[in-house]
Motif scaffolding. Structure first.
Motif, PDB file in Angstrom:
ATOM      1  N   LEU A 191      60.919 -62.213 -84.741  1.00 51.15           N
ATOM      2  CA  LEU A 191      61.410 -61.671 -86.199  1.00 51.15           C
ATOM      3  C   LEU A 191      62.531 -60.487 -85.914  1.00 51.15           C
ATOM      4  O   LEU A 191      62.158 -59.527 -84.946  1.00 51.15           O
ATOM      5  CB  LEU A 191      60.308 -61.039 -86.919  1.00 51.15           C
ATOM      6  N   SER A 192      63.447 -60.464 -86.552  1.00 48.99           N
ATOM      7  CA  SER A 192      64.336 -59.394 -86.359  1.00 48.99           C
ATOM      8  C   SER A 192      65.317 -59.158 -87.757  1.00 48.99           C
ATOM      9  O   SER A 192      65.675 -60.332 -88.319  1.00 48.99           O
ATOM     10  CB  SER A 192      65.416 -59.442 -85.193  1.00 48.99           C
ATOM     11  N   ASP A 193      65.386 -58.156 -88.604  1.00 50.56           N
ATOM     12  CA  ASP A 193      66.320 -58.069 -89.796  1.00 50.56           C
ATOM     13  C   ASP A 193      67.606 -57.806 -89.276  1.00 50.56           C
ATOM     14  O   ASP A 193      68.308 -58.110 -90.354  1.00 50.56           O
ATOM     15  CB  ASP A 193      65.616 -56.996 -90.374  1.00 50.56           C
ATOM     16  N   GLU A 194      68.067 -57.477 -88.229  1.00 50.56           N
ATOM     17  CA  GLU A 194      69.470 -57.089 -87.805  1.00 50.56           C
ATOM     18  C   GLU A 194      70.091 -58.251 -86.928  1.00 50.56           C
ATOM     19  O   GLU A 194      71.219 -58.327 -86.938  1.00 50.56           O
ATOM     20  CB  GLU A 194      69.759 -55.844 -87.151  1.00 50.56           C
ATOM     21  N   TYR A 195      69.410 -59.113 -86.192  1.00 51.95           N
ATOM     22  CA  TYR A 195      70.004 -59.994 -85.364  1.00 51.95           C
ATOM     23  C   TYR A 195      69.441 -61.452 -85.466  1.00 51.95           C
ATOM     24  O   TYR A 195      68.199 -61.486 -86.041  1.00 51.95           O
ATOM     25  CB  TYR A 195      69.649 -59.749 -83.941  1.00 51.95           C
ATOM     26  N   ARG A 196      70.466 -62.449 -85.502  1.00 48.29           N
ATOM     27  CA  ARG A 196      69.782 -63.765 -85.448  1.00 48.29           C
ATOM     28  C   ARG A 196      70.327 -64.431 -84.325  1.00 48.29           C
ATOM     29  O   ARG A 196      71.593 -64.517 -83.936  1.00 48.29           O
ATOM     30  CB  ARG A 196      70.566 -64.395 -86.870  1.00 48.29           C
ATOM     31  N   THR A 197      69.476 -65.096 -83.790  1.00 55.84           N
ATOM     32  CA  THR A 197      69.834 -65.961 -82.480  1.00 55.84           C
ATOM     33  C   THR A 197      69.480 -67.326 -82.230  1.00 55.84           C
ATOM     34  O   THR A 197      68.097 -67.291 -82.837  1.00 55.84           O
ATOM     35  CB  THR A 197      69.409 -65.037 -81.141  1.00 55.84           C
ATOM     36  N   GLY A 198      70.196 -68.204 -81.844  1.00 55.36           N
ATOM     37  CA  GLY A 198      69.443 -69.553 -81.789  1.00 55.36           C
ATOM     38  C   GLY A 198      70.332 -70.746 -81.218  1.00 55.36           C
ATOM     39  O   GLY A 198      71.469 -70.189 -80.625  1.00 55.36           O
ATOM     40  N   PHE A 199      70.350 -71.952 -81.442  1.00 57.75           N
ATOM     41  CA  PHE A 199      71.130 -72.821 -81.002  1.00 57.75           C
ATOM     42  C   PHE A 199      71.704 -73.895 -82.193  1.00 57.75           C
ATOM     43  O   PHE A 199      71.215 -74.250 -83.150  1.00 57.75           O
ATOM     44  CB  PHE A 199      70.291 -73.844 -79.861  1.00 57.75           C
ATOM     45  N   GLY A 200      72.723 -74.214 -82.040  1.00 54.60           N
ATOM     46  CA  GLY A 200      73.607 -75.155 -82.721  1.00 54.60           C
ATOM     47  C   GLY A 200      74.288 -76.457 -82.006  1.00 54.60           C
ATOM     48  O   GLY A 200      74.723 -76.369 -81.133  1.00 54.60           O
ATOM     49  N   PHE A 201      74.101 -77.636 -82.719  1.00 53.81           N
ATOM     50  CA  PHE A 201      74.388 -78.629 -82.186  1.00 53.81           C
ATOM     51  C   PHE A 201      74.983 -79.505 -83.148  1.00 53.81           C
ATOM     52  O   PHE A 201      74.604 -80.072 -84.250  1.00 53.81           O
ATOM     53  CB  PHE A 201      73.279 -79.610 -81.600  1.00 53.81           C
ATOM     54  N   TRP A 202      76.167 -79.895 -82.779  1.00 54.81           N
ATOM     55  CA  TRP A 202      77.525 -80.817 -83.632  1.00 54.81           C
ATOM     56  C   TRP A 202      77.533 -82.106 -82.918  1.00 54.81           C
ATOM     57  O   TRP A 202      78.015 -82.021 -81.503  1.00 54.81           O
ATOM     58  CB  TRP A 202      78.534 -80.372 -83.968  1.00 54.81           C
ATOM     59  N   ARG A 203      77.430 -83.372 -83.491  1.00 52.95           N
ATOM     60  CA  ARG A 203      77.802 -84.433 -82.669  1.00 52.95           C
ATOM     61  C   ARG A 203      79.220 -84.544 -82.774  1.00 52.95           C
ATOM     62  O   ARG A 203      79.889 -84.460 -83.578  1.00 52.95           O
ATOM     63  CB  ARG A 203      76.922 -85.679 -82.972  1.00 52.95           C
ATOM     64  N   GLU A 204      79.874 -85.546 -81.974  1.00 53.05           N
ATOM     65  CA  GLU A 204      81.297 -86.138 -81.693  1.00 53.05           C
ATOM     66  C   GLU A 204      81.733 -86.361 -83.214  1.00 53.05           C
ATOM     67  O   GLU A 204      80.929 -87.096 -83.935  1.00 53.05           O
ATOM     68  CB  GLU A 204      81.309 -86.937 -80.843  1.00 53.05           C
TER      69      GLU A 204
END
Length: 201
Positions: free
Chosen positions: A112-125
């Motif tokens: 949990l964080s109220d100020e930061y957001r971090t993760g992964f994004g994946f888009w196909r061709e």
């Protein structure tokens, strides 16, 4: 290995990657990763059809991201993969089946964080993420694949593994993935981290 252990290993790999590869602008947006003691909560996992193609991103992976990518693959079944839009928002069914993202840190993340957001994004061709803007500052850190990234008034530029694309708050930006799938490590900082993006009309 339990979901909690897999997620902890992923968080550790994210932290190591930021420490070893990150620039000053990355460190500014990776606050929780550079500190310990994040509160963890259980978030129900959610799968997405696009993830069947995630292992193939190994082929164009940034070499320095190998440990991070393997930790992501291992933890993926325990993560809540989501989409931001619906058909009513002007995105076709094919688009919605070909991309997904997950938060690791954030107001709705595992940590949990109220100020930061971090993760992964994946888009196909074959996808185009149209020009949009949002309040939080953002980094797309390309781990695998290549896309044409545009920000502000600058013309689109092709960016591949290792590229860091920085968007200031409210900057208009887009990604053309017509020629390649793209996997990014994203970092956000600011308020309204889950507010809907604005789109050009």
């Amino acid at each position: 290995m339990t979901a909690e252990a897999l997620q902890a290993k992923l968080l550790g790999a994210m932290t190591d990657f930021v420490h070893s590869e990150g620039s000053d602008v990355v460190h500014n947006l990776a606050g929780p990763l550079l500190n310990s003691g994040l509160e963890r909560i259980d978030v129900p996992p959610k799968n997405h059809p696009a993830l069947a193609y995630l292992p193939a991103m190994q082929e164009s992976l940034l070499p320095a991201a190998q440990s991070l990518f393997q930790a992501l693959l291992a933890a993926s079944p325990t993560l809540a993969w989501q989409i931001s839009y619906k058909i009513e928002d002007g995105f076709g069914e094919e688009y919605l089946q070909r991309y997904a993202w997950c938060d690791i840190i954030g107001p709705q993340g595992i940590y949990l964080s109220d100020e930061y957001r971090t993760g992964f994004g994946f888009w196909r061709e074959g996808l185009f993420y149209p020009p949009h803007s949002h309040e939080p500052e953002e980094i797309y850190w390309v781990l695998s694949g290549t896309g044409a990234f545009a920000s502000g008034d600058a013309p689109p530029a092709r960016k591949g593994p290792g590229s860091i694309i920085h968007h200031e708050p409210y900057a208009w930006h887009s990604i053309d993935m017509s020629e390649s799938s793209v996997l990014v490590f994203f970092l956000w900082k600011g308020a309204n981290l889950h507010a809907r993006s604005a789109f050009e009309t």
